[in-house]
Design a protein around this motif. Structure first.
Motif, PDB file in Angstrom:
ATOM      1  N   PHE A 191       0.859  -1.195   0.000  1.00 27.76           N
ATOM      2  CA  PHE A 191       0.000   0.000   0.000  1.00 27.76           C
ATOM      3  C   PHE A 191       0.889   1.237   0.000  1.00 27.76           C
ATOM      4  N   ASP A 221       2.549   6.897   4.553  1.00 26.17           N
ATOM      5  CA  ASP A 221       2.517   5.587   5.229  1.00 26.17           C
ATOM      6  C   ASP A 221       2.629   4.536   4.132  1.00 26.17           C
ATOM      7  N   ASP A 232       6.042  -1.608   7.113  1.00 29.69           N
ATOM      8  CA  ASP A 232       4.958  -0.658   7.355  1.00 29.69           C
ATOM      9  C   ASP A 232       5.548   0.484   8.168  1.00 29.69           C
ATOM     10  N   THR A 234       5.403   4.963   8.837  1.00 25.72           N
ATOM     11  CA  THR A 234       4.806   6.270   8.559  1.00 25.72           C
ATOM     12  C   THR A 234       5.698   7.398   9.058  1.00 25.72           C
ATOM     13  N   GLU A 325       1.927   3.162  16.334  1.00 23.96           N
ATOM     14  CA  GLU A 325       1.583   4.197  15.370  1.00 23.96           C
ATOM     15  C   GLU A 325       0.477   5.137  15.831  1.00 23.96           C
ATOM     16  N   GLU A 339       4.886   5.998  12.800  1.00 27.38           N
ATOM     17  CA  GLU A 339       4.777   4.536  12.901  1.00 27.38           C
ATOM     18  C   GLU A 339       6.124   3.854  12.694  1.00 27.38           C
TER      19      GLU A 339
HETATM   20 ZN    ZN Z   1       1.202   2.019   8.276  1.00 27.91          ZN
END
Ligand code: ZN
Ligand code: ZN
Ligand code: ZN
Length: 363
Positions: A191, A221, A232, A234, A325, A339
């Protein structure tokens, strides 16, 4: 990897008096036998009996892909032809109408689950996560190393984000560049969130046609998969000067994230980490604007247990991996979230993300 994982899975089945675990195409299947199966209307199902050899039931035409994945090192491949009844095949492996307990992987389609329940009528059915959660939640040394490496890979992407955020570009353009950078050192993009200005106030905004302008705060993010494990991370950027009030808000968030990470160690509850993040945000009067849990576990899936949320009394253990996060979202203006992924160590915590956590000026 997987011989040991299957042995541990069978030990849990025996301990909990479960006769078999049924696993369709899913992260659990990849974790157990390394097979990235296609979710088809034809049944693919790993049958892990409490005793004996695991069997991988596959449509005959998928047999080559299953073998190519190396799954046949861990399970006997049981192909079924187009006119066979795969449910009868599974039933014969599980033991016909035996009155045992059968665990079904949580994301197996209803069409399969209902047909299996009809084919194995006398059984009690439980969610597969009751078997899998403890196995997946505690990461092995190799898994922890994979998370460090994928964490370093996403850090290298964040390092290049300031150069992408320029006045006049759309979020979507920036997002495409970020996706290309993720693929330099990941196998998949999971993502890309580029939330500029008011879009940053929606935590799962992806990208859109909004054009970056001077004075925008931007939440970035991003995450991908590398060698089967997810990243993952951010960070928050500003284009030109930060908008009014943003620096103060971000300082509170940095403090909250730092305190929550510092609270991580074995024996502490998951909800205590959420509380540690929430306390300074509430004290500063922003409590209502921190609209989600503090974190989620991560591994072969982006979001998995443990959930770092109020009400979760689960005790943290060495080897767990999750995000910390906290975020503050001011509707119609901007949002911010910091995050990192952390690992619970024997006596504390280790972050896998290391980019600076303050507001980063783009350009
Ligand atoms: Zn994230
Ligand atoms: Zn999320
Ligand atoms: Zn996350």
């Amino acid at each position: 990897m997987s011989q040991e994982r299957l042995a541990r899975t069978q030990a849990v089945l025996q301990r909990d008096d479960v006769d078999a675990l049924l696993v369709g195409p899913s992260a659990d299947l990849r974790w157990l036998v390394g097979y990235h199966a296609l979710p088809l209307e034809r049944l693919t199902l790993l049958v892990v009996p409490a005793d004996g050899d695991p069997q991988l039931v596959v449509p005959a035409l998928e047999g080559p892909r299953a073998r190519e994945s190396g799954a046949d090192r861990y399970a006997t491949i049981r192909p079924w032809e187009e006119t066979d009844d795969p449910m009868a095949l599974v039933s014969s492996i599980v033991g016909g109408g035996g009155a045992g307990r059968v665990a079904v992987q949580d994301r197996l389609w209803t069409s399969f689950t209902l047909a299996l329940q009809a084919a194995i009528p006398a059984s009690t059915w439980i969610p597969g996560s009751e078997v899998m959660r403890e196995l997946r939640m505690i990461k092995s040394t190799e898994e922890q190393q994979a998370l460090r490496e994928v964490g370093a890979a996403i850090d290298r992407v964040h390092e290049q984000v300031p150069g992408l955020l320029r006045v006049g570009r759309t979020e979507r353009e920036v997002g495409r560049d970020i996706a290309d950078l993720i693929l330099v050192d990941h196998d998949e993009v999971n993502f890309v969130i580029v939330g500029s200005g008011p879009n940053g106030a929606s935590p799962h905004h992806e990208t859109g046609e909004r054009v970056l302008a001077a004075g925008d705060a931007v939440v970035v993010d991003i995450g991908g998969t590398r060698a089967g494990y997810c990243s993952d991370c951010t960070r928050n950027y500003v284009v030109g000067d930060a908008p009014a009030g943003y620096a103060e808000l971000h300082a509170i968030l940095e403090d909250a994230q730092e305190r929550a990470v510092a609270a991580v160690r074995p024996g502490v509850t998951a909800e205590a980490i959420d509380a540690a993040a929430r306390e300074p945000i509430v004290a500063a009067g922003y409590g209502e604007l921190f609209i989600h849990r503090t974190g989620h576990g991560i591994g072969v899936e982006e979001h998995e247990e443990p959930w770092i949320v109020a009400g979760n009394r689960l005790l943290l253990e060495a080897g767990m991996a999750f995000s910390v996060e906290p975020g503050i979202y001011v509707p119609d203006r901007y949002g911010a979230r910091i995050e990192d992924i952390v690992l619970v160590t024997e006596d504390g915590v280790e972050r896998v993300n290391h980019r600076p956590r303050d507001v980063i000026v783009a350009g």
